[in-house]
Design a protein around this motif. Structure first.
Motif, mmCIF file in Angstrom:
data_model
loop_
_atom_site.group_PDB
_atom_site.id
_atom_site.type_symbol
_atom_site.label_atom_id
_atom_site.label_comp_id
_atom_site.label_asym_id
_atom_site.label_seq_id
_atom_site.Cartn_x
_atom_site.Cartn_y
_atom_site.Cartn_z
ATOM 1 N N GLN A 84 -2.770 4.675 -0.062
ATOM 2 C CA GLN A 84 -3.266 4.764 1.316
ATOM 3 C C GLN A 84 -4.640 5.412 1.399
ATOM 4 O O GLN A 84 -5.389 5.155 2.329
ATOM 5 N N VAL A 119 0.831 -1.207 0.000
ATOM 6 C CA VAL A 119 0.000 0.000 0.000
ATOM 7 C C VAL A 119 0.866 1.259 0.000
ATOM 8 O O VAL A 119 0.591 2.212 -0.727
ATOM 9 N N VAL A 120 1.917 1.258 0.778
ATOM 10 C CA VAL A 120 2.811 2.420 0.841
ATOM 11 C C VAL A 120 3.605 2.538 -0.451
ATOM 12 O O VAL A 120 3.724 3.621 -1.021
ATOM 13 N N ASP A 155 1.432 3.814 -3.167
ATOM 14 C CA ASP A 155 0.812 5.098 -2.823
ATOM 15 C C ASP A 155 -0.715 5.068 -2.993
ATOM 16 O O ASP A 155 -1.303 5.896 -3.685
ATOM 17 N N GLN A 193 -5.111 0.598 6.408
ATOM 18 C CA GLN A 193 -4.052 -0.149 7.096
ATOM 19 C C GLN A 193 -4.686 -1.403 7.684
ATOM 20 O O GLN A 193 -5.661 -1.327 8.416
#
Length: 157
Positions: A144, A138-139, A142, A149
């Motif tokens: 998010q 996810v990070v 990009d 989370q």
């Protein structure tokens, strides 16, 4: 950030289940919303009349649509990467149960998981593997804003 942080397994598993199962305004960051918007991005298109008489003067609507929908494309690719990062059994459980909506007994039969307890443990492991993979993906991708989370630290809600 520590390399080996402590996570709440049950909360993390539930976060993955919520992502795939809760498609409502209270849970806007969910798989089905991402999928709908991704598919809408590619399903619309066609001929548009240009009243100016100059070919292409009204802009490139397909390009505008792709640019506007790009985050959803990245999110779908991230989900696919997360599924690929899981073990074969976990990937099958996640796809069959949460994406295709198959019945538990059919999945148990397909994976030769006798007994409800064995399936429940395999399902929890599948959700946790996905959460663990997505924590990084996810990070990196990009996304998010679209994908929540999943790994929940111990002591947080």
């Amino acid at each position: 950030m520590n390399l080996l942080e402590s996570y709440d397994r049950e909360a993390s598993v539930q976060a993955v289940r919520d992502f795939f199962c809760k498609d409502d305004p209270d849970h806007p960051r969910n798989y089905w919303r991402i999928k709908r918007r991704y598919e809408a991005m590619y399903s619309l298109g066609g001929h548009s009349e240009d009243v100016t008489g100059i070919h292409g003067s009204s802009g490139n609507h397909t390009e505008d649509k792709l640019i506007a929908g790009n985050p959803y494309m990245r999110a779908m690719n991230s989900i696919k990467r997360g599924l690929q990062a899981c073990s074969n059994q976990s990937r099958l459980i996640l796809i069959d149960r949460y994406i295709e909506g198959k019945k538990v007994w059919a999945i148990q039969l397909e994976l030769k998981l006798t007994g409800n307890d064995r399936y429940q443990k395999a399902d929890q492991r599948a959700c946790y593997e996905f959460a663990d993979a997505m924590d990084y993906i996810v990070v990196e991708d990009d996304v998010q804003d679209l994908i929540p989370q999943f790994l929940i630290k111990k002591g947080t809600k």
